[in-house]
Design a protein around this motif. Structure first.
Motif, PDB file in Angstrom:
ATOM      1  N   SER A 152       0.845  -1.195   0.000  1.00  0.00           N
ATOM      2  CA  SER A 152       0.000   0.000   0.000  1.00  0.00           C
ATOM      3  C   SER A 152       0.876   1.240   0.000  1.00  0.00           C
ATOM      4  N   GLY A 153       0.410   2.259  -0.712  1.00  0.00           N
ATOM      5  CA  GLY A 153       1.157   3.501  -0.791  1.00  0.00           C
ATOM      6  C   GLY A 153       0.240   4.697  -0.719  1.00  0.00           C
ATOM      7  N   VAL A 182       3.690   8.382 -10.024  1.00  0.00           N
ATOM      8  CA  VAL A 182       4.894   7.681 -10.488  1.00  0.00           C
ATOM      9  C   VAL A 182       5.721   7.155  -9.327  1.00  0.00           C
ATOM     10  N   TYR A 183       5.641   7.810  -8.181  1.00  0.00           N
ATOM     11  CA  TYR A 183       6.442   7.374  -7.038  1.00  0.00           C
ATOM     12  C   TYR A 183       5.891   6.105  -6.405  1.00  0.00           C
ATOM     13  N   ILE A 184       4.595   6.084  -6.102  1.00  0.00           N
ATOM     14  CA  ILE A 184       4.095   4.885  -5.436  1.00  0.00           C
ATOM     15  C   ILE A 184       3.974   3.718  -6.403  1.00  0.00           C
ATOM     16  N   TYR A 185       3.707   4.000  -7.674  1.00  0.00           N
ATOM     17  CA  TYR A 185       3.658   2.922  -8.662  1.00  0.00           C
ATOM     18  C   TYR A 185       5.066   2.378  -8.912  1.00  0.00           C
ATOM     19  N   PRO A 253       9.237   8.193   2.472  1.00  0.00           N
ATOM     20  CA  PRO A 253       9.753   7.491   1.304  1.00  0.00           C
ATOM     21  C   PRO A 253      10.143   8.372   0.133  1.00  0.00           C
ATOM     22  N   PHE A 254       9.534   9.545  -0.010  1.00  0.00           N
ATOM     23  CA  PHE A 254       9.689  10.278  -1.259  1.00  0.00           C
ATOM     24  C   PHE A 254      10.392  11.624  -1.111  1.00  0.00           C
ATOM     25  N   ASN A 255      10.254  12.285   0.021  1.00  0.00           N
ATOM     26  CA  ASN A 255      10.942  13.560   0.257  1.00  0.00           C
ATOM     27  C   ASN A 255      11.683  13.533   1.583  1.00  0.00           C
TER      28      ASN A 255
END
Length: 324
Positions: A152-153, A182-185, A253-255
């Motif tokens: 899950s994201g 695009v990040y969670i996929y 996770p992303f920033n």
């Protein structure tokens, strides 16, 4: 080019000013050598950061310059393919912001041009260069959580007050899924090494022709996926990989460093939790250093266009399912 890569940036975008310009300047074996902008005021932060940087009054002038080896391209989404191809034609390596193209097939002429030129072209998908994601992949594929059952994201922010933002405009390729989906996929694909078999459901809210909220479920070969992205919710980031023998959670996770400290929590049955922390890693710098090493040494780039095309193919599957 000698022992370092001389970088040029097409446009004085805010993201280039705040993140990628400093990363290029800081990365080993590279140098910020040029900026294309007709605005001296927008150029000022770059010249203060990197004294001696050449200022070009057009994109074409920068691409024509023998003083530039590689180009970073942070233009609006709908211009990415056009200017990536122009940069390759000019003999420049290219790092282009995501998404490179608005459909998977848009990657194909760029891949062909990359192969024909022998130059490096890549999408700026920075998270795979961060050690937290490399560790997450190692743990999941190494069996640390047993058989994977669910991924899950969630990734959200709120930019409703900024109507002029290119993410809120359909004509510039806006929308939450192209921007942050695009990040969670892609993160799901990177960690698991699997590709989606079927998009099971889509629920998408649009404003002014762009998606601002979505909930997507999908079937992968060995697990179920669910994800939410939004440009109309309070900021939140989370990725969870849930297996029969444990759970892996990435907290920023992303920033990382902006949203919070990058940590991986490995939860095991019985309440045991092992934590991996990455307080200092900068994925923008790591991305540029990987690019420099590939250009200078010929080593394989960790995130080729073929991987990025796969993420866009998943987005295309989402659009197709939503259209019915």
């Amino acid at each position: 080019m000698t022992d370092h890569v001389r970088w040029g940036i097409l446009g004085a975008a805010k993201f280039a000013r705040e993140h990628m310009g400093p990363a290029i300047h800081k990365a080993r074996r590279g140098r910020l050598a040029g900026l294309a902008t007709s605005s001296l005021s927008k150029a000022l932060p770059f010249t203060e950061m990197a004294p001696g940087v050449l200022i070009f009054d057009s994109y074409e002038a920068l691409l024509d310059s023998p003083e530039i080896d590689a180009v970073y391209l942070p233009l609006p989404n709908h211009l990415h393919v056009e200017w990536t191809l122009k940069a390759l034609e000019a003999g420049k390596h290219v790092l282009v912001e995501k998404p490179l193209a608005m459909q998977a097939e848009g990657f194909d002429p760029v891949i062909s041009a990359r192969d024909a030129s022998g130059l490096l072209a890549a999408e700026a998908y920075m998270i795979v260069h961060h050690p937290q994601w490399q560790k997450a992949r190692e743990l999941v594929q190494g069996g640390a959580i047993g058989k994977l059952v669910r991924v899950s994201g969630a990734f959200s922010y709120d930019n409703r007050a900024d109507a002029a933002n290119i993410r809120n405009k359909p004509e510039t390729g806006g929308g939450a899924i192209p921007d942050i989906g695009v990040y969670i996929y892609g993160a799901t694909r990177f960690v698991t090494g699997e590709e989606p078999q079927e998009i099971l459901s889509t629920e998408i809210v649009r404003e002014n022709g762009v998606d601002v909220w979505s909930h997507i479920t999908a079937r992968f070969p060995t697990f179920h996926y669910t994800g939410v992205v939004s440009m109309r919710m309070a900021p939140w980031q989370d990725m969870t990989f849930h297996g029969e023998g444990g759970l892996l959670r990435l907290t920023a996770p992303f920033n990382p460093q902006v949203y919070g400290e990058a940590r991986i929590e490995l939860h095991r049955p019985g309440g045991e939790m092992v934590e991996y922390r990455f307080p200092a890693a900068n994925h923008y710098v790591a991305q540029v250093e990987a690019f420099n090493a590939s250009v200078l040494d010929g080593v394989e780039y960790p995130c080729p266009l073929e991987f990025s095309r796969g993420t866009q193919a998943m987005i295309d599957m989402v659009w197709a399912k939503d259209r019915g």
